[in-house]
Write a protein that holds these residues in place. Sequence first.
Motif, PDB file in Angstrom:
ATOM      1  N   GLU A   1       0.811  -1.211   0.000  1.00  0.00           N
ATOM      2  CA  GLU A   1       0.000   0.000   0.000  1.00  0.00           C
ATOM      3  C   GLU A   1       0.846   1.262   0.000  1.00  0.00           C
ATOM      4  O   GLU A   1       0.518   2.248  -0.674  1.00  0.00           O
ATOM      5  CB  GLU A   1      -0.946  -0.001   1.200  1.00  0.00           C
ATOM      6  CG  GLU A   1      -2.080  -0.998   1.093  1.00  0.00           C
ATOM      7  CD  GLU A   1      -2.989  -0.718  -0.092  1.00  0.00           C
ATOM      8  OE1 GLU A   1      -3.173   0.461  -0.445  1.00  0.00           O
ATOM      9  OE2 GLU A   1      -3.520  -1.689  -0.666  1.00  0.00           O
ATOM     10  N   LYS A  32       1.346   6.552  -6.874  1.00  0.00           N
ATOM     11  CA  LYS A  32       0.152   7.238  -7.394  1.00  0.00           C
ATOM     12  C   LYS A  32       0.200   8.731  -7.117  1.00  0.00           C
ATOM     13  O   LYS A  32      -0.078   9.546  -8.004  1.00  0.00           O
ATOM     14  CB  LYS A  32      -1.097   6.631  -6.769  1.00  0.00           C
ATOM     15  CG  LYS A  32      -2.408   7.221  -7.284  1.00  0.00           C
ATOM     16  CD  LYS A  32      -3.601   6.522  -6.644  1.00  0.00           C
ATOM     17  CE  LYS A  32      -4.905   7.101  -7.164  1.00  0.00           C
ATOM     18  NZ  LYS A  32      -6.089   6.415  -6.552  1.00  0.00           N
ATOM     19  N   ASP A  33       0.573   9.114  -5.904  1.00  0.00           N
ATOM     20  CA  ASP A  33       0.594  10.526  -5.525  1.00  0.00           C
ATOM     21  C   ASP A  33       1.607  11.328  -6.320  1.00  0.00           C
ATOM     22  O   ASP A  33       1.422  12.532  -6.545  1.00  0.00           O
ATOM     23  CB  ASP A  33       0.890  10.666  -4.030  1.00  0.00           C
ATOM     24  CG  ASP A  33      -0.240  10.162  -3.154  1.00  0.00           C
ATOM     25  OD1 ASP A  33      -1.354   9.952  -3.685  1.00  0.00           O
ATOM     26  OD2 ASP A  33      -0.005   9.946  -1.945  1.00  0.00           O
ATOM     27  N   LYS A  46       2.352   1.685  -3.459  1.00  0.00           N
ATOM     28  CA  LYS A  46       1.293   2.057  -4.392  1.00  0.00           C
ATOM     29  C   LYS A  46       0.874   3.513  -4.205  1.00  0.00           C
ATOM     30  O   LYS A  46       0.752   4.267  -5.182  1.00  0.00           O
ATOM     31  CB  LYS A  46       0.088   1.139  -4.198  1.00  0.00           C
ATOM     32  CG  LYS A  46      -1.108   1.499  -5.079  1.00  0.00           C
ATOM     33  CD  LYS A  46      -2.289   0.583  -4.797  1.00  0.00           C
ATOM     34  CE  LYS A  46      -3.504   0.987  -5.621  1.00  0.00           C
ATOM     35  NZ  LYS A  46      -4.665   0.114  -5.364  1.00  0.00           N
ATOM     36  N   ASN A  47       0.646   3.922  -2.976  1.00  0.00           N
ATOM     37  CA  ASN A  47       0.177   5.281  -2.716  1.00  0.00           C
ATOM     38  C   ASN A  47       1.219   6.329  -3.092  1.00  0.00           C
ATOM     39  O   ASN A  47       0.889   7.377  -3.654  1.00  0.00           O
ATOM     40  CB  ASN A  47      -0.214   5.436  -1.246  1.00  0.00           C
ATOM     41  CG  ASN A  47      -1.461   4.646  -0.892  1.00  0.00           C
ATOM     42  OD1 ASN A  47      -2.260   4.314  -1.760  1.00  0.00           O
ATOM     43  ND2 ASN A  47      -1.629   4.327   0.386  1.00  0.00           N
ATOM     44  N   GLY A 103       1.310   2.667  -9.061  1.00  0.00           N
ATOM     45  CA  GLY A 103       0.186   3.378  -8.472  1.00  0.00           C
ATOM     46  C   GLY A 103      -1.174   2.943  -8.967  1.00  0.00           C
ATOM     47  O   GLY A 103      -2.194   3.440  -8.499  1.00  0.00           O
TER      48      GLY A 103
END
Length: 228
Positions: free
Chosen positions: A119, A126-127, A122-123, A144
């Motif tokens: 997580e 993505k951010d 991934k976060n 992401g």
Amino acid sequence: VEENREIMQGKLPEAMLTTFDPKDKNSIREAIKSMLSWSDVIILGPGLSTKEYATYIVEKVLRDYKETIVLDADGINIVAQNKQWLADTQARVIITPHLAEMSRLTEVKTGEIKSNKYEIAKNFAKDNDIVVVLKDARTVVSEGGVQAYINTTGNNGMATGGSGDVLAGIIGGLCGQNMDEFEAAKLGVCLHGLAGQEAAISRGRYSMIASDIVKGITAVLKGDYYVG
């Protein structure tokens, strides 16, 4: 830097070098300008230090480059203190942090990162619209989205100085062959682990060093490697 020219040419006579005077910003600026004008991918960070001139280099490359950057080691440590540079860059970025470096980037404790690698990778990917290669015994690669890659190749003998630099080089080499950044990161991590397995067979887990992993790449690419 210029003082390293003879050392590098002795170790890697086939390498093309651009050097600079770390005390002269004009010298640094011209070296960066030359590099950005012809390169398809830049590996930024290994062996760089976090000195003032290194910070200038990282800022300049992230600000001006529009191709692919593999950000590793001190490049990550510098960006951890200047996170806006990562948000603002127009380059396609792959970062390759180990747990401590990811902690500096996210201000999350390493224990929490280790227990929630998927997580967090991934976060952060993505951010920041980047590819994250979060290195550990089971490395996680994320862009992401809904996809993520959890690597199962490698061994504990690879926890040696310079191993991460080899990984950055493999990923950078794949990107230089026009491979998509996410695909290059996934394949690079797998190849790196397989090369580490080959090094463990030829040198032993307790005595292998990063250059042994480099030698293992040849066996992997030839298909003559240990897969157990």
